[in-house]
Design an enzyme around this catalytic site. Structure first.
Site, PDB file in Angstrom:
ATOM      1  CG  ASP A  81     -48.384 107.942  81.340  1.00  0.00           C
ATOM      2  OD1 ASP A  81     -47.420 107.914  82.124  1.00  0.00           O
ATOM      3  OD2 ASP A  81     -49.571 107.894  81.724  1.00  0.00           O
ATOM      4  CD  GLU A 134     -52.940 106.989  83.990  1.00  0.00           C
ATOM      5  OE1 GLU A 134     -52.994 106.482  85.139  1.00  0.00           O
ATOM      6  OE2 GLU A 134     -52.116 107.865  83.685  1.00  0.00           O
ATOM      7  CG  HIS A 187     -52.208 110.438  88.354  1.00  0.00           C
ATOM      8  ND1 HIS A 187     -51.113 109.608  88.408  1.00  0.00           N
ATOM      9  CD2 HIS A 187     -52.112 111.261  89.430  1.00  0.00           C
ATOM     10  CE1 HIS A 187     -50.397 109.902  89.480  1.00  0.00           C
ATOM     11  NE2 HIS A 187     -50.982 110.905  90.120  1.00  0.00           N
ATOM     12  CG  ASP A 229     -49.586 111.643  83.352  1.00  0.00           C
ATOM     13  OD1 ASP A 229     -50.011 112.790  83.565  1.00  0.00           O
ATOM     14  OD2 ASP A 229     -49.740 110.703  84.156  1.00  0.00           O
TER      15      ASP A 229
END
Length: 580
Positions: free
Chosen positions: A26, A28, A167, A172
């Protein structure tokens, strides 16, 4: 007869899910798309057999500030990443962590898109990871009654994930691991036990189409051409591949998204493979089969005979004529053009540069008619009225003939001068139209001269070293591929060259400048010959391009393309569909 059991290969069985290593990742980021945005955090969990075997977690310092709304959403601020490493330092470590694994992500196109962009930015090749998308998989497995949507937070609650997505990348990723295991448990109950079968469940193809996967089993892992056939034997589609079995399998998985291919697969009842010695032979055979059988699901290359040519006629006062065939009549030809519209654009460009007549009646050396309006506009020397003698007119004809076969410089410079004048007068639309015609003409001249140069060579033998060792060998005669062969590693290729030359197809030359093949085939051969690493073994005759020639003006056409890309950097090519 006693049946003999044969154990399938690992490739045919697939990768068992229980022993497959998954890296659930994952990211960001500073925005929603890789273009102009950057990664701020990478979190990944490595799992095998349902157990976590490793984790990867790091912040990444972007080159620009993190937008305020992103900072509020993720909790990642500029202060937090101030001492973090750049993506150039982080990416190699992540790729090493994920090496040999299947990449899993929730809404995988987002995460994989950013990782690919990071590879491009840092000059690294993106490894050939197999990718699974838990969001897409959930849409195929779960009903609306179970989950109102396929957001990660929704699925995490459904499968009672031990980590709540928030998030942040690692949290995540951990939640996605639990979602993945929940989905795999569901799929195990319906007979999905390998990664390959799991990939099938991501696709939108029907169960009946999935069942046709067996059609690929008879094909070898080798370069060649494959033909999808209907129940009555009709050829529906012809394709080529360096690995026929692997390529045909993709028609029954999520890899194939073209609607017409989905329709074709639903009709097909058989797949026939024709093994070829080299990828170039496969590419050429594909073109020949498409032209011969004209399969209804092939869109390109079905009608090579429909190409158009510009012909400089042979008569007292030659003119340009648009024709379908090249004849051995002493005329000069330019082409072929893919459409009449393109051919007419090139013809108009020539007429704008050279005052050659545009009327169609046959003229003699003695004047016999009144001048047309083009003569009054200075676009024609009016040989029909005697204003221009045959000798004076021949100067224009020679310029056109020289442009076809040699240096188009005089024509190009005149057209560029006119474009400059129009731009100076702020008549930009007219200048753009003439620029487009000039680019079309230059491209056509370059293409025609390249093909004509190879078409004039009676025989050319070339070789290229293979990645696995040995050589690819090709014999080309008058622009047509006449023979192909490969030699194993560690073996002297010279005897194979002699044998290939002796057994290659006998080819007769076509009328100049036409090659003894379709234009597409000759261009395929040229691309292979011009690839770095290709060596000329033998050339009977002379293979050369004119100098100065049309290739020296390719920058004119390239500049047009650059201008168009700058004007429409994000052209939307999606088809418009009616609302229902």
């Amino acid at each position: 007869m006693t049946a003999v059991a044969i154990q399938g290969t690992l490739d045919e069985i697939g990768m068992p899910l229980v022993s497959t290593t998954f890296v659930v990742v994952d990211l960001e980021t500073t925005g929603g798309a890789p273009d102009g945005n950057e990664i701020t955090e990478i979190g990944a969990v490595k799992v095998r057999g349902g157990e976590v075997v490793g984790e990867f977690d790091t912040l990444v310092r972007p080159a620009s500030a993190i937008p305020p709304f992103i900072a509020v959403l993720t909790g990642i601020t500029d202060h937090m990443v101030a001492s973090a490493p750049r993506i150039g330092s982080v990416l190699p470590a992540f790729l090493e962590f994920a090496r040999g694994s299947v990449i899993v992500a929730h809404n995988a196109p987002f995460d994989v898109g950013f990782l690919r962009a990071a590879c491009d930015l840092t000059g690294r090749a993106w490894p050939a990871f197999q990718v699974l998308d838990t969001a897409r998989l959930a849409r195929r497995v779960l009903s609306r009654d179970e989950a109102r949507d396929c957001k990660l937070s929704t699925l995490a609650r459904l499968f009672r994930a031990s980590t709540t997505p928030n998030h942040r990348a690692l949290a995540d990723a951990r939640a996605t691991v639990d979602v993945l295991h929940g989905l795999l448990e569901r799929l195990g109950n319906v007979g999905v036990h390998t990664v390959e079968e799991l990939a099938l469940w991501q696709s939108k193809v029907t169960a009946a189409q999935r069942q046709k996967r067996h059609l690929s089993e008879q094909l070898p892992h080798a370069p060649g051409v494959y033909l999808f056939t209907a129940p009555d034997g009709e050829t529906l589609y012809v394709g080529k591949s360096k690995d026929m079995r692997t390529r045909v399998r993709t028609y029954f998985t999520a890899s194939e998204t073209r609607p017409r291919m989905t329709e074709m697969v639903s009709i097909a009842t058989g797949v026939t493979g024709i093994q070829c010695a080299t990828p170039l032979e496969a590419e050429v055979r594909e073109l020949r089969l498409i032209a011969e059988r004209k399969p209804r699901y092939n869109r390109r290359s079905r009608f090579p005979e429909r190409g158009s040519w510009l012909k400089l006629t042979v008569e007292a006062f030659p003119r340009l004529s648009l024709v379908r065939q090249v004849r051995d009549d002493g005329s000069a030809y330019l082409g072929p053009f893919g459409s009449r519209r393109i051919a007419e654009a090139a013809m108009t460009a020539i007429h704008e540069a050279v005052p050659i007549r545009q009327c169609t009646q046959r003229l003699s050396a003695s004047p016999s008619s009144a001048a047309c309006i083009l003569a009054d506009m200075g676009r024609c020397g009016a040989p029909c009225t005697g204003r221009e003698s045959a000798t004076e007119y021949a100067v224009h004809v020679d310029q056109v003939r020289e442009a076809f076969t040699g240096d188009p410089g005089p024509l190009v410079r005149r057209l560029l001068e006119r474009i400059t004048v129009l731009a100076g007068q702020e008549r930009y639309e007219e200048a753009a139209v003439r620029r487009d015609r000039l680019a079309t003409l230059v491209r056509s001249l370059v293409r025609s001269q390249r093909m004509a140069s190879l078409a004039s060579v009676p025989q050319l033998v070339a070789a290229r070293r293979r990645e696995v060792g040995g050589w690819e060998l090709h014999v080309v005669r008058y622009g047509r591929l006449a023979g192909a062969e490969v030699t194993p590693a560690g073996v002297d290729p010279r005897p194979a060259v002699e044998a290939l030359v002796a057994t290659a197809e006998t080819v007769r030359p076509a009328p100049s400048p036409l090659p003894a093949a379709t234009a597409e085939e000759t261009e395929c051969v040229l691309r292979w010959l011009e690839t770095p690493g290709t060596r000329l073994v033998r050339v009977d005759g002379v293979w050369t391009l004119p100098w100065p020639g049309a290739a020296g003006y390719s920058a004119v056409a390239d500049a047009r393309d650059d201008d168009q890309r700058a004007a429409r950097p994000f052209a939307d090519r999606r088809p418009l569909r009616p609302l229902r």
